[in-house]
Scaffold this motif. Structure first.
Motif, short mmCIF file in Angstrom:
data_model
loop_
_atom_site.label_atom_id
_atom_site.label_comp_id
_atom_site.label_asym_id
_atom_site.label_seq_id
_atom_site.Cartn_x
_atom_site.Cartn_y
_atom_site.Cartn_z
N ARG A 174 0.82 -1.20 0.00
CA ARG A 174 0.00 0.00 0.00
C ARG A 174 0.86 1.26 0.00
NH1 ARG A 174 -4.77 -1.61 -1.86
NH2 ARG A 174 -5.55 -3.45 -0.74
N ASP A 175 0.42 2.27 -0.76
CA ASP A 175 1.16 3.53 -0.84
C ASP A 175 1.30 4.19 0.52
OD1 ASP A 175 1.43 3.18 -3.55
OD2 ASP A 175 -0.29 4.46 -4.06
N GLU A 176 0.27 4.07 1.34
CA GLU A 176 0.28 4.72 2.64
C GLU A 176 1.01 3.89 3.69
OE1 GLU A 176 -3.52 2.31 2.27
OE2 GLU A 176 -2.26 3.60 1.00
N GLY A 177 1.60 2.79 3.26
CA GLY A 177 2.27 1.89 4.19
C GLY A 177 1.42 0.68 4.48
N GLY A 178 2.06 -0.38 4.94
CA GLY A 178 1.33 -1.61 5.18
C GLY A 178 1.12 -2.39 3.89
N PHE A 179 0.36 -3.47 3.99
CA PHE A 179 0.16 -4.32 2.82
C PHE A 179 -1.10 -5.15 3.01
CE2 PHE A 179 2.38 -6.83 5.94
CZ PHE A 179 1.82 -8.10 5.84
N THR A 180 -1.58 -5.69 1.90
CA THR A 180 -2.67 -6.67 1.92
C THR A 180 -2.06 -8.03 1.62
OG1 THR A 180 -4.27 -5.05 1.13
CG2 THR A 180 -4.85 -7.38 0.88
N PRO A 181 -2.26 -9.01 2.48
CA PRO A 181 -1.63 -10.32 2.26
C PRO A 181 -2.16 -11.00 1.00
CG PRO A 181 -3.23 -10.44 4.04
CD PRO A 181 -3.09 -8.99 3.68
N PRO A 182 -1.44 -11.98 0.48
CA PRO A 182 -1.94 -12.72 -0.69
C PRO A 182 -3.28 -13.36 -0.39
CG PRO A 182 -0.11 -13.86 0.35
CD PRO A 182 -0.18 -12.52 0.98
N SER A 183 -4.09 -13.53 -1.42
CA SER A 183 -5.44 -14.04 -1.19
C SER A 183 -5.90 -14.92 -2.35
CB SER A 183 -6.42 -12.88 -1.01
OG SER A 183 -6.35 -11.99 -2.12
N GLU A 184 -6.85 -15.78 -2.04
CA GLU A 184 -7.49 -16.65 -3.02
C GLU A 184 -8.96 -16.25 -3.12
OE1 GLU A 184 -6.02 -18.92 -4.94
OE2 GLU A 184 -4.08 -18.39 -4.03
N HIS A 185 -9.42 -15.92 -4.33
CA HIS A 185 -10.79 -15.46 -4.55
C HIS A 185 -11.60 -16.56 -5.23
CE1 HIS A 185 -9.87 -10.96 -4.10
NE2 HIS A 185 -8.72 -11.58 -3.94
N ARG A 186 -12.83 -16.72 -4.77
CA ARG A 186 -13.80 -17.60 -5.45
C ARG A 186 -15.08 -16.81 -5.67
NH1 ARG A 186 -13.86 -22.89 -1.80
NH2 ARG A 186 -12.91 -21.51 -0.25
N TRP A 187 -15.63 -16.91 -6.87
CA TRP A 187 -16.75 -16.06 -7.26
C TRP A 187 -17.74 -16.86 -8.11
CZ3 TRP A 187 -18.82 -14.57 -11.94
CH2 TRP A 187 -19.66 -13.45 -11.96
N ARG A 188 -19.02 -16.56 -7.94
CA ARG A 188 -20.04 -17.15 -8.82
C ARG A 188 -21.24 -16.21 -8.86
NH1 ARG A 188 -20.95 -20.08 -3.98
NH2 ARG A 188 -23.17 -20.29 -3.39
N ARG A 189 -22.10 -16.42 -9.85
CA ARG A 189 -23.29 -15.60 -10.00
C ARG A 189 -24.51 -16.49 -10.20
NH1 ARG A 189 -23.34 -11.88 -15.10
NH2 ARG A 189 -25.55 -12.38 -15.19
N GLU A 190 -25.66 -15.96 -9.80
CA GLU A 190 -26.93 -16.66 -9.93
C GLU A 190 -27.97 -15.65 -10.40
OE1 GLU A 190 -27.60 -17.97 -5.95
OE2 GLU A 190 -26.01 -19.48 -5.98
N GLY A 191 -29.06 -16.13 -10.97
CA GLY A 191 -30.12 -15.25 -11.43
C GLY A 191 -31.48 -15.80 -11.11
N GLY A 192 -32.49 -14.94 -11.15
CA GLY A 192 -33.85 -15.39 -10.88
C GLY A 192 -34.75 -14.19 -10.63
N THR A 193 -35.80 -14.41 -9.88
CA THR A 193 -36.71 -13.34 -9.49
C THR A 193 -37.02 -13.47 -8.01
OG1 THR A 193 -38.67 -14.66 -10.05
CG2 THR A 193 -37.78 -13.21 -11.78
N VAL A 194 -37.36 -12.33 -7.39
CA VAL A 194 -37.75 -12.33 -5.99
C VAL A 194 -38.78 -11.23 -5.80
CG1 VAL A 194 -35.74 -10.88 -5.42
CG2 VAL A 194 -36.96 -12.09 -3.60
#
Length: 233
Positions: A132-152
């Motif tokens: 991070r520019d302001e100092g510090g950091f974000t650790p490495p990460s694993e992302h999982r993503w999905r999408r769904e559709g329908g009506t409510v």
């Protein structure tokens, strides 16, 4: 025997149903909302319990990981967030809600379709450590993503579910869950988000967060006025 009715369901403009005998089609009312009505449906902080507060949030919302977007086109908009840290360790679910009143249903549909196209993320992604520019950091990460559709409750719904597992920093590791719902009805588009942060994810953590998000959507939509007159298509 009564003539059968052939109806094309159209969610963004007046639906016209042609009778089997060729008579003049009936016009089905299209909901038309004001921003005041949509804002009034936002979740009040008091509904979350003691220790939560409501604040205005930025006008942009995430579409895919760190990709942000505003409501497309010309619309009147409102937004707010509810957050709390009543346990002093792991934050409780943060809820953010955005609403847009478009001039007519066709404009809202075009905006929703634009958002729909933008919500396209890889199902898995590895992100290295970020300094991070302001100092510090974000650790490495694993992302999982999905999408769904329908009506409510009569609204067209697009839901995305993101889980991010961060690498351990010292003795602590963290997992975040985010559920976003994009909703369309008449001239209105809503974005509803719930985020949950935990240092001890269980096997049912994602199911619990999804269930909470579903109840949040149902409760918010129940506060949107239902008795609507025909609006411009």
């Amino acid at each position: 025997m009564a003539s059968a009715v052939v109806c094309a369901a159209i969610v963004v403009s007046a639906a016209r149903c042609m009778a089997g005998d060729g008579s003049e089609p009936a016009v089905q009312p299209v909901p038309h909302y004001t921003l005041q009505e949509l804002r009034g449906a936002f979740t009040p902080a008091a509904a979350m319990g003691e220790g939560f507060k409501s604040e205005t949030v930025g006008w942009k919302f995430p579409l895919c990981f760190d990709k942000l977007s505003k409501f497309p086109g010309t619309a009147k908009t409102a937004a707010h967030t509810i957050s709390g840290d009543i346990r002093g360790t792991t934050p409780d679910p943060r809820r953010r809600e955005w609403a847009a009143e478009y001039p007519d249903a066709a404009s809202a549909r075009r905006a929703f379709e634009t958002l729909d196209r933008g919500v396209s993320c890889p199902p898995t992604q590895s992100v290295p450590r970020i300094e991070r520019d302001e100092g510090g950091f974000t650790p490495p990460s694993e992302h999982r993503w999905r999408r769904e559709g329908g009506t409510v409750s009569g609204w067209t719904q697009l839901r995305t579910i993101t889980r991010v597992d961060y690498g351990r920093v010292g003795k602590a590791a963290m997992t975040t869950f985010r559920v976003q719902d994009f909703l369309l009805r008449g001239n209105a588009v809503l974005v509803i988000e719930i985020s949950h942060f935990t240092t001890k994810p269980g096997d049912d953590s994602e199911t619990v967060v999804i269930g909470t998000a579903t109840r949040q959507v149902e409760r918010l939509l129940s506060r949107v006025p239902e008795d609507r007159t025909l609006g411009p298509g």
